[in-house]
Design a protein around this motif. Structure first.
Motif, PDB file in Angstrom:
ATOM      1  N   SER A 176       1.080  -0.996  -0.051  1.00 19.96           N
ATOM      2  CA  SER A 176       0.528   0.006  -0.261  1.00 19.96           C
ATOM      3  C   SER A 176       0.787   1.602  -0.359  1.00 19.96           C
ATOM      4  N   HIS A 177       2.008   1.236   0.864  1.00 20.99           N
ATOM      5  CA  HIS A 177       3.185   2.196   0.987  1.00 20.99           C
ATOM      6  C   HIS A 177       4.508   2.282   0.826  1.00 20.99           C
ATOM      7  N   ARG A 178       5.299   3.022   0.002  1.00 20.62           N
ATOM      8  CA  ARG A 178       6.651   3.087   0.392  1.00 20.62           C
ATOM      9  C   ARG A 178       6.977   3.927   0.885  1.00 20.62           C
ATOM     10  N   GLU A 179       8.016   4.218   1.653  1.00 28.58           N
ATOM     11  CA  GLU A 179       8.006   5.512   2.049  1.00 28.58           C
ATOM     12  C   GLU A 179       9.793   5.744   2.001  1.00 28.58           C
ATOM     13  N   ARG A 180      10.612   5.940   0.859  1.00 27.12           N
ATOM     14  CA  ARG A 180      11.949   5.907   0.006  1.00 27.12           C
ATOM     15  C   ARG A 180      12.966   6.437   1.610  1.00 27.12           C
ATOM     16  N   ASN A 181      14.044   6.020   1.539  1.00 30.78           N
ATOM     17  CA  ASN A 181      14.952   6.375   2.009  1.00 30.78           C
ATOM     18  C   ASN A 181      14.799   6.836   4.346  1.00 30.78           C
ATOM     19  N   VAL A 182      14.026   6.542   3.716  1.00 23.51           N
ATOM     20  CA  VAL A 182      13.799   6.326   5.684  1.00 23.51           C
ATOM     21  C   VAL A 182      15.072   5.966   6.753  1.00 23.51           C
ATOM     22  N   PHE A 183      15.743   5.089   6.180  1.00 21.35           N
ATOM     23  CA  PHE A 183      16.884   4.497   6.778  1.00 21.35           C
ATOM     24  C   PHE A 183      18.227   4.623   6.383  1.00 21.35           C
ATOM     25  N   PRO A 184      19.386   4.757   6.985  1.00 28.09           N
ATOM     26  CA  PRO A 184      20.743   4.419   6.307  1.00 28.09           C
ATOM     27  C   PRO A 184      20.580   3.879   5.559  1.00 28.09           C
ATOM     28  N   GLU A 185      21.569   3.625   4.585  1.00 29.21           N
ATOM     29  CA  GLU A 185      22.759   3.135   4.220  1.00 29.21           C
ATOM     30  C   GLU A 185      23.475   2.376   4.123  1.00 29.21           C
ATOM     31  N   LEU A 186      23.039   0.970   3.453  1.00 32.51           N
ATOM     32  CA  LEU A 186      24.058  -0.338   4.093  1.00 32.51           C
ATOM     33  C   LEU A 186      25.906   0.103   4.152  1.00 32.51           C
TER      34      LEU A 186
ATOM     35  N   PRO B  19      28.253   4.700   1.307  1.00 37.42           N
ATOM     36  CA  PRO B  19      27.704   4.370  -0.256  1.00 37.42           C
ATOM     37  C   PRO B  19      28.743   5.964  -0.669  1.00 37.42           C
ATOM     38  N   SER B  20      28.280   6.861  -0.075  1.00 28.77           N
ATOM     39  CA  SER B  20      28.861   7.866  -0.700  1.00 28.77           C
ATOM     40  C   SER B  20      30.973   7.994  -1.439  1.00 28.77           C
ATOM     41  N   PHE B  21      31.427   6.972  -0.114  1.00 31.93           N
ATOM     42  CA  PHE B  21      33.044   6.788  -0.435  1.00 31.93           C
ATOM     43  C   PHE B  21      33.095   6.087  -2.097  1.00 31.93           C
TER      44      PHE B  21
ATOM     45  N   PRO C 128      25.545   5.228  -7.329  1.00 30.95           N
ATOM     46  CA  PRO C 128      24.538   6.680  -8.413  1.00 30.95           C
ATOM     47  C   PRO C 128      23.418   6.933  -7.626  1.00 30.95           C
ATOM     48  N   GLU C 129      22.372   8.212  -7.325  1.00 32.55           N
ATOM     49  CA  GLU C 129      21.296   8.551  -6.410  1.00 32.55           C
ATOM     50  C   GLU C 129      20.287   7.105  -6.870  1.00 32.55           C
ATOM     51  N   ASN C 130      20.657   7.308  -7.842  1.00 28.29           N
ATOM     52  CA  ASN C 130      19.409   5.638  -8.469  1.00 28.29           C
ATOM     53  C   ASN C 130      19.606   4.637  -8.658  1.00 28.29           C
ATOM     54  N   GLU C 131      20.731   4.078  -7.696  1.00 33.09           N
ATOM     55  CA  GLU C 131      21.049   2.679  -7.426  1.00 33.09           C
ATOM     56  C   GLU C 131      21.110   2.310  -5.524  1.00 33.09           C
ATOM     57  N   VAL C 132      20.565   1.880  -5.446  1.00 35.28           N
ATOM     58  CA  VAL C 132      20.398   1.102  -3.787  1.00 35.28           C
ATOM     59  C   VAL C 132      21.416   0.168  -3.488  1.00 35.28           C
ATOM     60  N   VAL C 133      22.095   0.678  -2.815  1.00 39.99           N
ATOM     61  CA  VAL C 133      23.752  -1.204  -2.447  1.00 39.99           C
ATOM     62  C   VAL C 133      22.362  -1.859  -1.247  1.00 39.99           C
TER      63      VAL C 133
END
Length: 168
Positions: free
Chosen positions: A132-142, A150-152, A156-161
């Protein structure tokens, strides 16, 4: 002499607040890992309802009415019909990669899906899943096993680690 010691102590304490351009650049640092990424589009499609399967690496257990949700660490949740507690019946496996936690409120299940929070409902009668719903980027990246973000790696922004692999 006391005044000089006080000034030196203050200077030492305030030194940690000074910004240098090396704080964000990881100067000269190399990693022995590289990120495994997935496009945001494919990542969001990675939740699926599968047939039941054996429990290999169990985590937390959640109970709602006659259903038990048993976490398979990092992979999803086993759904078990517990209407007869003497014979729990595995009915499905909810595949949610990198799932670590679940909460249930008013028949809505909330799952930690890597960096996102996903809300959905499950029907035992039809063995169906309705996101019913997805809230993006709520939790810290792996982070990598070395603790690097991941910034190291310039992900890219459109990719998820979704993991890290060790370099040879």
């Amino acid at each position: 002499m006391k005044k000089l010691l006080l000034y030196f102590s203050l200077l030492l304490i305030l030194q940690s607040c000074w910004y240098t351009n090396h704080d964000d650049d990881y100067p000269g640092m190399r990693s022995s890992y590289e990120p495994i990424t997935q496009s945001r589009k494919d990542f969001e499609k990675s939740i699926s309802l599968l047939g039941e399967r054996p429990v290999i690496n169990s985590g937390k257990i959640y109970v709602k009415d006659d259903l038990i949700y048993l976490n398979e660490l990092g992979e999803g949740f086993h759904i078990i019909d517990n209407s007869d507690p003497t014979k729990p019946n595995p009915v499905a496996f909810l595949k949610i990669p990198l799932a670590t936690d679940l909460a249930i409120r008013n028949n809505i299940l909330y799952v930690h899906h890597a960096v996102d929070l996903v809300a959905f409902s499950y029907s035992l009668n039809s063995n169906s899943l309705n996101i019913s719903h997805r809230e993006r980027n709520v939790f810290p990246e792996l982070r990598s096993p070395e603790g690097l973000e991941p910034s190291f790696y310039n992900v890219p922004e459109n990719e998820v680690v979704i993991g890290y692999q060790q370099l040879n």
